[in-house]
Design an enzyme around this catalytic site. Sequence first.
Site, PDB file in Angstrom:
ATOM      1  N   GLU A   5      10.121   0.829  10.319  1.00  0.00           N
ATOM      2  CA  GLU A   5      11.103   1.903  10.091  1.00  0.00           C
ATOM      3  C   GLU A   5      10.375   3.200  10.386  1.00  0.00           C
ATOM      4  OE1 GLU A   5      14.164   1.322   9.436  1.00  0.00           O
ATOM      5  OE2 GLU A   5      13.864  -0.816   9.127  1.00  0.00           O
ATOM      6  N   LYS A  42       0.851  -1.194   0.000  1.00  0.00           N
ATOM      7  CA  LYS A  42       0.000   0.000   0.000  1.00  0.00           C
ATOM      8  C   LYS A  42       0.884   1.240   0.000  1.00  0.00           C
ATOM      9  CE  LYS A  42      -1.871   2.712   2.998  1.00  0.00           C
ATOM     10  NZ  LYS A  42      -1.770   3.969   2.218  1.00  0.00           N
ATOM     11  N   GLY A  62       3.156   3.401  13.653  1.00  0.00           N
ATOM     12  CA  GLY A  62       3.893   2.166  13.933  1.00  0.00           C
ATOM     13  C   GLY A  62       3.401   1.495  15.216  1.00  0.00           C
ATOM     14  N   GLY A  95       6.999   4.568   8.245  1.00  0.00           N
ATOM     15  CA  GLY A  95       6.125   5.715   8.462  1.00  0.00           C
ATOM     16  C   GLY A  95       6.357   6.291   9.845  1.00  0.00           C
ATOM     17  N   SER A  96       5.338   6.899  10.384  1.00  0.00           N
ATOM     18  CA  SER A  96       5.499   7.604  11.650  1.00  0.00           C
ATOM     19  C   SER A  96       5.502   6.640  12.845  1.00  0.00           C
ATOM     20  CB  SER A  96       4.356   8.609  11.817  1.00  0.00           C
ATOM     21  OG  SER A  96       3.131   7.921  11.817  1.00  0.00           O
ATOM     22  N   THR A  97       6.113   7.074  13.915  1.00  0.00           N
ATOM     23  CA  THR A  97       6.144   6.271  15.137  1.00  0.00           C
ATOM     24  C   THR A  97       4.729   6.078  15.675  1.00  0.00           C
ATOM     25  OG1 THR A  97       8.407   6.913  15.641  1.00  0.00           O
ATOM     26  CG2 THR A  97       7.042   6.250  17.516  1.00  0.00           C
ATOM     27  N   GLU A 117       9.764  15.172  16.092  1.00  0.00           N
ATOM     28  CA  GLU A 117      10.109  15.100  14.673  1.00  0.00           C
ATOM     29  C   GLU A 117       9.213  16.071  13.909  1.00  0.00           C
ATOM     30  OE1 GLU A 117       8.873  11.664  12.289  1.00  0.00           O
ATOM     31  OE2 GLU A 117      10.891  11.625  11.457  1.00  0.00           O
ATOM     32  N   CYS A 173      13.430  10.648   6.976  1.00  0.00           N
ATOM     33  CA  CYS A 173      13.401  10.046   8.303  1.00  0.00           C
ATOM     34  C   CYS A 173      14.734  10.226   9.014  1.00  0.00           C
ATOM     35  CB  CYS A 173      13.046   8.575   8.199  1.00  0.00           C
ATOM     36  SG  CYS A 173      14.142   7.680   7.099  1.00  0.00           S
TER      37      CYS A 173
HETATM   38  P1  NAD Z   1       2.345   7.908   8.274  1.00  0.00           P
HETATM   39  O1  NAD Z   1       2.692   7.053   9.416  1.00  0.00           O
HETATM   40  O2  NAD Z   1       1.259   8.891   8.426  1.00  0.00           O
HETATM   41  O3  NAD Z   1       1.933   7.032   7.015  1.00  0.00           O
HETATM   42  C1  NAD Z   1       2.787   6.038   6.484  1.00  0.00           C
HETATM   43  C2  NAD Z   1       1.945   5.017   5.747  1.00  0.00           C
HETATM   44  O4  NAD Z   1       1.101   4.361   6.693  1.00  0.00           O
HETATM   45  C3  NAD Z   1       1.019   5.611   4.684  1.00  0.00           C
HETATM   46  O5  NAD Z   1       0.949   4.721   3.586  1.00  0.00           O
HETATM   47  C4  NAD Z   1      -0.315   5.665   5.410  1.00  0.00           C
HETATM   48  O6  NAD Z   1      -1.418   5.592   4.537  1.00  0.00           O
HETATM   49  C5  NAD Z   1      -0.238   4.409   6.266  1.00  0.00           C
HETATM   50  N1  NAD Z   1      -1.109   4.422   7.454  1.00  0.00           N
HETATM   51  C6  NAD Z   1      -1.575   5.501   8.145  1.00  0.00           C
HETATM   52  N2  NAD Z   1      -2.357   5.089   9.166  1.00  0.00           N
HETATM   53  C7  NAD Z   1      -2.383   3.731   9.138  1.00  0.00           C
HETATM   54  C8  NAD Z   1      -3.003   2.738   9.936  1.00  0.00           C
HETATM   55  N3  NAD Z   1      -3.767   3.045  10.982  1.00  0.00           N
HETATM   56  N4  NAD Z   1      -2.781   1.456   9.631  1.00  0.00           N
HETATM   57  C9  NAD Z   1      -2.002   1.103   8.594  1.00  0.00           C
HETATM   58  N5  NAD Z   1      -1.400   2.004   7.784  1.00  0.00           N
HETATM   59  C10 NAD Z   1      -1.581   3.307   8.053  1.00  0.00           C
HETATM   60  O7  NAD Z   1       3.699   8.590   7.825  1.00  0.00           O
HETATM   61  P2  NAD Z   1       3.938   9.622   6.629  1.00  0.00           P
HETATM   62  O8  NAD Z   1       3.415  10.938   7.086  1.00  0.00           O
HETATM   63  O9  NAD Z   1       3.445   9.048   5.339  1.00  0.00           O
HETATM   64  O10 NAD Z   1       5.526   9.616   6.546  1.00  0.00           O
HETATM   65  C11 NAD Z   1       6.322  10.355   7.418  1.00  0.00           C
HETATM   66  C12 NAD Z   1       6.846   9.499   8.550  1.00  0.00           C
HETATM   67  O11 NAD Z   1       7.517   8.363   8.041  1.00  0.00           O
HETATM   68  C13 NAD Z   1       7.859  10.224   9.390  1.00  0.00           C
HETATM   69  O12 NAD Z   1       7.639   9.977  10.751  1.00  0.00           O
HETATM   70  C14 NAD Z   1       9.174   9.617   8.960  1.00  0.00           C
HETATM   71  O13 NAD Z   1      10.207   9.709   9.891  1.00  0.00           O
HETATM   72  C15 NAD Z   1       8.788   8.224   8.667  1.00  0.00           C
HETATM   73  N6  NAD Z   1       9.749   7.603   7.749  1.00  0.00           N
HETATM   74  C16 NAD Z   1      10.634   6.680   8.243  1.00  0.00           C
HETATM   75  C17 NAD Z   1      11.566   6.094   7.409  1.00  0.00           C
HETATM   76  C18 NAD Z   1      12.563   5.087   7.942  1.00  0.00           C
HETATM   77  O14 NAD Z   1      13.151   4.365   7.151  1.00  0.00           O
HETATM   78  N7  NAD Z   1      12.764   4.992   9.231  1.00  0.00           N
HETATM   79  C19 NAD Z   1      11.604   6.429   6.068  1.00  0.00           C
HETATM   80  C20 NAD Z   1      10.703   7.369   5.595  1.00  0.00           C
HETATM   81  C21 NAD Z   1       9.769   7.930   6.453  1.00  0.00           C
END
Ligand code: NAD
Length: 482
Positions: free
Chosen positions: A253, A178, A236, A231-233, A384, A287
């Site tokens: 991650e 996704k 996660g 994605g975000s903590t 962050e 990130c």
């Molecule tokens: P996000 O957590 O909002 O979304 C990430 C993904 O998760 C998207 O595809 C979103 O649709 C999906 N998502 C959202 N809610 C969900 C749920 N309840 N269940 C399942 N999936 C869900 O993050 P973002 O705003 O897209 O990205 C930014 C964040 O990602 C920052 O915190 C950044 O640090 C982190 N990031 C980490 C890395 C790494 O490798 N550590 C790399 C890139 C980004």
Amino acid sequence: MPDTGILIGAHRVAAGDGRTIEVEDPATGKIIAHVPAGGAHEVDAAVTAARKAFESRAWSRMRPLDRARIIETIARKIEENAAELALLESYDNGKAVHHALAVDVPAAVDIFRYMAGWASKIAGQVNPISGDGRQYHSYSVREPIGVVGQIVPWNYPLAMAAWKIATALAAGCTIVLKPSEVTPLTALRLAELALEAGLPEGVLNIVTGYGHEAGQALVEHPGIDKIAFTGSTRVGKQIVQTAARDLKRVTLELGGKSPSLIFADADLDKAAIGAALAIFFNSGQVCLAASRLYVERSVYDQVLEGVAKVAQSFKLGHGRDPDTMLGPLVSRAQQQRVLDYIDQGRAAGAEIVTGGGTGPTEGYFVEPTIFANPDPDAAIVREEIFGPVLVATPFDDPEEVIKTANNTRYGLAANIWTRDLSRAHLTARKLQAGTVWINTHGMNDPSAPFGGVKESGWGREVGEEGVLLYTETKTVTALLDD
Ligand code: NAD
């Protein structure tokens, strides 16, 4: 524009209820595409296709060298379509086309090329068991974990999808991915190229949709064996709770608040450029962005001036302008979030060295912004921001600054600038981070495991460790009758 339907097997489908998501160009706010808003129904169909492909053995039991050839062919297809993918990424995410061509697309090519090698090198071991004195033959093999659900963010949409897909393919898994609802286009195009490269249908399925619908449905689905999330903590942690119901494997991650440490003996010109790029590249939407800068007091003013000069030299603009260094933020919501943090920083009394505004009027821009001498407990220091905002603080004691650098709930990355070899490596040992760079920042490679400690994640991506996290170990022990 790629076919924007949800990809299930080799077929494109709309969402069952016909809902779509508007995809915007963040440089202009114009709608450039619509993708289906998939949900539980579409996720279920995709998982069924992925399960069928997994159990047909057309992929996991394919001759490893044939699997390697297909993965390598995907790398070649990405290379051949580099210009198109870079343009698509620029329209979708806002980043400069020349950056996508120099960083994002090569990262995707490299990971497929690297992982093609692993497809034929996942070996097991023979166990020298003592047992009860009788003769046994015991071995452990690594089997693909099964059907994996992969969820990626919007900051490096192609590269993040490529990292996850290539690694899972090398291990012999099948996939439902996704993409972020904000940037779904390059993942859809990548899947087309994978099919053209000969990937059997059903091995890679792409479901577009919102996180709380398609993402949530993927994490809840009992047919998924592992969730790999970037994605975000905050999200996660939600995923861990949901996945705990059936103990799905989870790798995460997550976010970061990484420090740059500049010592007085460093090459200060290089350190200033390095520290500026470490936070401002990709407009800070990285990130591993080093968003906290600590500089030894004797050179603090000089370095801060240098970093500010570099920041001021970056041209803001839309991604198709070859002079653009910093594109817009990905969305109005992200721009607003970053501007709110800047307001909070001002209100908390931190001094703005440069930036703080929105730059060009059209599009979701934020100027590279540096705060000096913030209160260590201020939100701009602790949270962050995921935008072009740096906080700078002087330090006196090299041991104390390590404690300060580690005083965060995150632990994704860090960098150190010094000419003293022992100090560099001793500091690297003491920093709580998944990756430490010395006299550089952001050098990621498919061979180097990447991930975070503390609330920056679980597990590692890429490298051998990344591949093994898409496998389960099976031990087979036979009693030999002698
Ligand atoms: P996000 O957590 O909002 O979304 C990430 C993904 O998760 C998207 O595809 C979103 O649709 C999906 N998502 C959202 N809610 C969900 C749920 N309840 N269940 C399942 N999936 C869900 O993050 P973002 O705003 O897209 O990205 C930014 C964040 O990602 C920052 O915190 C950044 O640090 C982190 N990031 C980490 C890395 C790494 O490798 N550590 C790399 C890139 C980004």
